[in-house]
Design an enzyme around this catalytic site. Structure first.
Site, PDB file in Angstrom:
ATOM      1  NE  ARG A 100      -2.725   1.042   3.587  1.00 59.03           N
ATOM      2  CZ  ARG A 100      -3.641   1.148   4.556  1.00 59.03           C
ATOM      3  NH1 ARG A 100      -4.931   1.277   4.238  1.00 59.03           N
ATOM      4  NH2 ARG A 100      -3.291   1.109   5.819  1.00 59.03           N
ATOM      5  CG  ASP A 138      -4.275   2.855  10.684  1.00 61.63           C
ATOM      6  OD1 ASP A 138      -5.230   3.588  11.034  1.00 61.63           O
ATOM      7  OD2 ASP A 138      -4.348   2.067   9.723  1.00 61.63           O
TER       8      ASP A 138
END
Length: 539
Positions: free
Chosen positions: A169, A453
């Protein structure tokens, strides 16, 4: 006269790192520079388009499926390219940053896929950007091992056939990489992360029987997916690999993308492998886009917005139906629980919740789902094994029973829950703790038994901002005000100081994190992304 050679990329304001020359080769940097020249102008136009669209939402307080792309949605003949063998079975995916220990643990975890994250689970320090690339190269060449300096425990890769397939990602389109510049202009972080990884590993992965596979974050429209598709076409030609080798799974984690799922798959159809249903970034996007839409868009505490909320259920079921109609994988959301080594009772309750969540996804038709910790892999695996059996996926479940109207996706007021004072305190506590770790270079952080996150910090500060601007009254009679947020933040800072001691507090970035959280939570002008002002402070 021959044309002058194009300017090379410059490495700016960055201390040299061990082995960086293996990643930042002249050939790799020339490739990234070419990506930048060709595609950054379009990236810039699309970021400006986001601003225009947000202004339109502010004016109308609504969204709808696009009339101009209706022909794509009603045409039942097109499908995405068939999945490569390495991505046919994705029943459990583990997520995490690309540090050395995580790289080994994730590949060894028993999950089918590892989302190797340069985005929300990674603070984009220069060291993380470069060494993360190095760790992936070392993993593919089996030159990776790690010994924990504190415990002395050694980590090494299992045999190749037992390792997870990597899906990388890169950063979202909105983030720049200030340490790589062309003629004084920073290169988009997305093109840096994609470009370095693709250039070094595309052929290597093909030789291993896999390929360069990507997760695409923060996508807001099918035009942004089209840009990625053009990047893939150019990149495959540039290194001389067959068109269609790249595969991309798009995170549907913005409210605008939820209205363009079919169009996003269509734009990427030769390279698409699926869509993913996130939660925190999706809720953050709803707050961001409908922040002036009045009381009906005010979200309750984030932990009360489960995937069974009517508007979240509409989104996930539409995603499954859309993916399977087009032959793509539908990947479910994150189980973020971090097992406690000390409290088996906490684990028991949490494991039951994780199981219920994964059972629901498997029964709804998802083909796989995410976990944040290796101990959760067997739980998620059992949920999907029970539904899939020996089948690699359930794309044959077309979910034609699902019918979602445009208004269903933004019916936030169907949720029977309200913001609470404890919710405010939790948002402040988690926000400060996460931002402090991020400023020290850590993007994936265990807080209160959950792996958090950057999306966590975004929803936390967005809720503080929204509740204050909507003049929410909590159950204890207190109004959500800037003054109350400041008081709670000061109390949370004192709690941290008492918890960790004066020396550790002084060594951290606690005051800086406190100030930044309040800045992005209380400013009248709502910052599009917390990570933009935070990146200015990341050293």
């Amino acid at each position: 006269m021959s044309a002058p050679a194009p300017s090379p990329l410059a490495i700016v304001d960055a201390e040299p790192l061990p082995r960086q020359d293996e990643v930042l080769t002249d050939a790799a940097l020339a490739f990234v520079a070419e990506l930048h020249r060709r595609f950054t102008p379009r990236r810039d136009e699309l970021l400006a388009r986001r601003t225009e669209r947000r202004a339109e939402i502010a004016r109308t307080s609504t969204l709808d499926f696009l009339p101009e792309t209706q022909a794509i949605r009603v045409d039942d003949t097109w499908k995405v390219a068939p999945a490569p063998a390495a991505l046919e079975d994705r029943r459990v995916e583990i997520t995490g940053p690309t540090d050395r220990k995580m790289t080994i643990n994730a590949l060894n975890s028993g999950a089918r896929v590892w989302l190797a994250d340069f985005e929300d689970a990674s603070a984009p320090t220069w060291e993380n950007v470069v060494t993360g690339q190095l760790n992936l190269i070392d993993a593919y060449t089996r030159n990776i091992d790690f010994t924990d300096p504190r415990s002395g425990k050694a980590y090494a890769l299992k045999p190749a056939e037992e390792l997870a397939t990597v899906v990388t990602r890169p950063r979202g389109w909105h983030l720049d990489e200030r340490h790589l510049q062309l003629d004084g202009t920073p290169v988009p972080g997305a093109l840096v992360d994609f470009g370095l990884y693709f250039f070094h590993n595309a052929q290597r992965l093909i030789d291993l029987g896999k390929g360069p596979y990507f997760y695409l974050p923060k996508t807001e429209s099918h035009l942004e997916a089209r840009l990625w598709n053009d990047v893939f076409v150019f990149a495959q030609d540039y290194v001389g690999i067959p068109q269609g080798t790249v595969r991309a799974t798009v995170l549907i984690e913005t409210i605008t993308a939820a209205y363009e799922m079919e169009e996003i798959l269509y734009e990427l159809r030769d390279h698409a492998s699926g869509l993913n249903a996130g939660r925190w970034d999706y809720l953050f996007s709803i707050v961001k886009n409908f922040r002036d839409g009045g009381a009906k868009f005010v979200l309750p505490d984030r932990n009360l917005v489960t995937m069974t909320a009517p508007f979240m259920r509409a989104y996930t079921e539409l995603l499954v139906r859309t993916c399977h109609k087009r032959g793509a994988h539908a990947i479910g959301g994150m189980a973020a629980f971090i097992p406690s080594r000390r409290d088996p009772e906490v684990n028991k309750v949490a494991f039951e919740k994780v199981k219920a969540d994964k059972d629901r996804e498997a029964n709804d038709g998802f083909d796989g789902s995410w976990v944040a910790h290796p101990d959760l892999v067997p739980i998620a695996m059992a949920s999907f094994d029970a539904v899939l059996g020996d089948k690699p996926n359930q794309k044959d479940r077309l979910r034609e029973d699902v019918s979602v109207a445009a208004g269903d996706l933004i019916a936030v007021d169907t949720l029977d829950a309200k913001p609470s004072y404890d919710g405010l305190r939790n948002a402040v506590a988690v926000g400060i703790r996460y931002i402090e770790a991020w400023l020290r270079g850590m993007g994936a952080v265990a807080i209160f038994n959950l792996m958090e996150d950057a999306a966590t910090a975004e929803i936390s500060r967005s809720q503080i901002w929204q509740w204050i601007n909507a003049d929410v009254v909590f159950e204890n009679g207190e109004h959500a005000t800037a003054e109350l947020a400041r008081t709670v933040a000061a109390e949370e800072l004192a709690t941290v100081r008492a918890e960790i001691g004066e020396e550790a507090f002084a060594a951290g970035k606690w005051q800086q994190a406190h100030d930044l959280l309040l800045q992005v939570s209380l400013d009248e002008d709502y910052a599009d992304f917390l990570t933009l002002p935070a990146y200015e402070q990341l050293r």
